[in-house]
Design an enzyme around this catalytic site. Structure first.
Site, short mmCIF file in Angstrom:
data_model
loop_
_atom_site.label_atom_id
_atom_site.label_comp_id
_atom_site.label_asym_id
_atom_site.label_seq_id
_atom_site.Cartn_x
_atom_site.Cartn_y
_atom_site.Cartn_z
N HIS A 296 1.45 -16.02 -105.44
CA HIS A 296 1.35 -15.09 -106.56
C HIS A 296 1.89 -13.73 -106.13
O HIS A 296 1.42 -13.15 -105.15
CB HIS A 296 -0.10 -14.95 -107.01
CG HIS A 296 -0.64 -16.16 -107.70
ND1 HIS A 296 -1.92 -16.65 -107.48
CD2 HIS A 296 -0.07 -17.01 -108.60
CE1 HIS A 296 -2.12 -17.72 -108.23
NE2 HIS A 296 -1.01 -17.97 -108.91
N PHE A 470 -1.76 -12.58 -101.86
CA PHE A 470 -2.44 -13.30 -100.77
C PHE A 470 -2.83 -14.73 -101.12
O PHE A 470 -3.87 -15.21 -100.69
CB PHE A 470 -3.67 -12.52 -100.28
CG PHE A 470 -3.53 -11.03 -100.33
CD1 PHE A 470 -2.48 -10.39 -99.67
CD2 PHE A 470 -4.41 -10.25 -101.04
CE1 PHE A 470 -2.33 -9.02 -99.71
CE2 PHE A 470 -4.27 -8.87 -101.10
CZ PHE A 470 -3.23 -8.25 -100.43
N HIS A 471 -1.98 -15.47 -101.85
CA HIS A 471 -2.32 -16.82 -102.29
C HIS A 471 -1.25 -17.85 -101.93
O HIS A 471 -0.87 -18.66 -102.78
CB HIS A 471 -2.55 -16.85 -103.81
CG HIS A 471 -3.61 -15.94 -104.30
ND1 HIS A 471 -3.67 -15.48 -105.60
CD2 HIS A 471 -4.68 -15.39 -103.66
CE1 HIS A 471 -4.72 -14.69 -105.75
NE2 HIS A 471 -5.36 -14.62 -104.58
N PRO A 472 -0.75 -17.91 -100.71
CA PRO A 472 0.27 -18.92 -100.40
C PRO A 472 -0.31 -20.33 -100.42
O PRO A 472 -1.42 -20.56 -99.96
CB PRO A 472 0.74 -18.53 -99.00
CG PRO A 472 -0.42 -17.80 -98.39
CD PRO A 472 -1.07 -17.07 -99.53
#
Length: 533
Positions: A296, A470-472
């Site tokens: 994101h 911070f959503h890999p």
């Protein structure tokens, strides 16, 4: 040097890894080792919700990764903080408790079968949760390891934001993990009595007295060892020594969407040509390892407030600091107890979309970047992101040296629909800011600033200022038997390799519509059941 054998070795004590290790060891059947590259979670900044402004930059508990320069982001490398501590990212994240949309998981059934539908995963979300308010029991748990609290004291900026969204036809929503995600409201947080409720606190603390669970910290895994095509243990570095562990039943990778594929490639599992470029012997040609990277991308709009009611005002004065300190000490409330982002909004900006495709994080403070020093003026932030980006990136080796961090290529905004969604989301944020009652609290727009009006100007702002939220995910995604890019099957077992499983966000076939901490924990809850079955 060799250590004792275990039944299972879990690599990575993050959101999923803590759940896996605790559940596998809870009935005493298995001897489990949980190995973590970082230290124990002893820093007080970890447990104070607002403290992630400190841990965001602390190399002791944070990998502090950077992407490769991204041509779609004006050639900028993007900072990627990732947890390196017991609890992983759940110890340093923004504490937001979001599961995603039911449709996300129903779409996963194309890759993992009906066992990954929302109906099937919902019980595992409930099992992991203790929700403190009296809400719909069909959606929430009351006795799980992760405590989830509502924000009990409102803030005038967030209340005004919700009301302005309502005046634009966006309904109020008090539970984004309930039947419908659409709407504006306050986030629920992974907190308990003003303290962070991390996976380490929820899962490991109760399990630490178990004789069959060993937790090893400050230990960097360098490779997985195999006997033929069966995982039999790991090698790791600790205190300057090379050590090894053996696993009777198997190895479980829970190192996250960056380090799980990195470790697989170091161990000979990955795209054959790429491994050979780095002199690594190929155990299995797996083209999907490290591919399909999704994240994101957030765009942070900053506004000046015309009243001294922001967290900036508190942090920029001694009386303000004393006030928020007393709030926390006396009632476990105030900014120290709720972190940074309080206001939420989920809605659609794409024509024809039948469900929310953008998410807002509204913070009562402002800074040059997430976790940075707050501005000297009264400021607040509206951060917007597209929920289901079409752009895809990859993780690749920098070298065969385990000490070298992998190359991260996110390829943000490489797809036209992502660029259109970015512009539309920023325009919606501006519309909300220009609508009463929030309009009455705004002195002016700091970023993007009044000069950015055309679609081209707004997109240039997005390219020059966008950053990860911070959503890999999805770099070792699940898939069916005939899927050549699938890395794991529906049971999370690595394809064609014995005694090796993955449980973390890397197995997601598609990124979820929201924050990834709770979904990672749900995945960690599920794998032990697969193994026990």
């Amino acid at each position: 040097m060799s250590e004792a054998q275990y039944d299972y070795i879990v690599i990575g004590a993050g959101s999923a890894g803590c759940a896996v290790a605790a559940r596998l060891s809870e009935d005493g059947r298995f001897r489990v080792a949980l190995i973590e590259a970082g230290p124990r979670d002893t820093s007080p900044w970890i447990h104070l919700p607002l403290g992630y402004g400190k841990t965001m930059w602390d190399e002791r508990v944070n990998w502090k990764l950077y992407t490769q320069p991204d041509p779609n982001m004006n050639g900028r490398p993007i900072y990627w903080p990732r947890g390196k501590v017991l609890g992983g990212c759940s110890s340093i994240n923004g504490l937001i408790a979001i599961r995603g949309q039911a449709q996300d998981y129903d779409e996963w059934t194309e890759y993992g079968g009906k066992q990954w539908s929302f109906r099937e995963v919902l019980p595992w979300f409930r099992k992991s949760e203790t929700f403190t308010d009296d809400v719909n029991p069909d959606y929430h748990g009351k006795s799980g390891p992760i405590r989830v609290d509502p924000i009990r004291r409102g803030h005038p900026l967030i209340d005004a934001f919700i009301a302005s969204a309502g005046n634009l036809g966006i309904p109020r929503n008090s539970d984004f993990n309930g039947p419908d995600q659409q709407g504006a409201g306050y986030y629920h947080l992974t907190t308990r009595s003003g303290l962070r409720s991390s996976a380490a606190v929820g899962y490991l603390r109760p399990a630490r007295g178990l004789a069959n669970l060993t937790v090893v910290t400050d230990a960097r895994v360098t490779r997985i060892r195999f006997a033929g095509r069966r995982a039999e243990g790991i090698d790791y570095r600790r205190d300057g020594k090379t050590l090894r562990m053996d696993a009777r039943k198997g190895v479980i990778l829970s190192a996250g969407a960056v380090h799980t594929p990195h470790l697989m490639m170091l161990s000979g599992l990955g795209p054959a040509a790429h491994l050979k470029e780095h002199g690594i012997d190929v155990l299995a040609d797996m083209p999907g390892v490290g591919g399909n990277l999704q994240d994101h991308l957030q765009f942070r709009l900053i506004f000046r407030c015309n009243r001294p009611i922001t967290t900036n005002d508190d942090l920029n004065s001694l009386p303000g600091k004393i006030k928020i300190g007393l709030q926390w000490l006396l009632s476990r409330s105030g900014p120290l107890a709720v972190g940074i982002n309080q206001g939420a909004l989920f809605t659609s900006v794409t024509p024809g979309s039948d469900r929310p495709d953008v998410q807002f994080h509204v913070a009562t403070l402002s800074a040059d970047m997430a976790g940075g020093k707050v501005h000297p003026f009264s400021g607040f932030t509206m951060s917007v992101c597209q929920l289901r980006p079409e752009s895809r990136g990859q993780i690749r080796l920098a070298s065969a040296d385990p000490g070298d961090q992998p190359h991260i290529h996110p390829n943000y905004l490489s797809e036209e629909n992502d660029r259109k969604a970015a512009v539309a989301a920023i325009r919606l944020a501006r519309r909300i800011a220009a609508t009463d009652p929030l309009k009455g609290l705004i002195e002016g727009e700091e970023l993007p600033g009044p000069s950015a009006q055309s679609d081209e100007d707004i997109l240039e702002f997005a390219r020059g200022n966008g950053a990860t939220i911070f959503h890999p995910t999805s770099t070792c995604r699940m898939g069916r038997e005939d899927d050549p890019l699938a890395v794991v099957g529906p049971d999370l077992k690595v394809r064609g390799i014995g005694n090796l499983w993955i449980a973390d966000c890397s197995v997601m076939p598609r990124i979820v519509s929201g924050n990834t901490n709770l979904p990672a924990i749900m995945i960690g809850e599920r794998l032990p059941e697969f193994l026990k079955e």
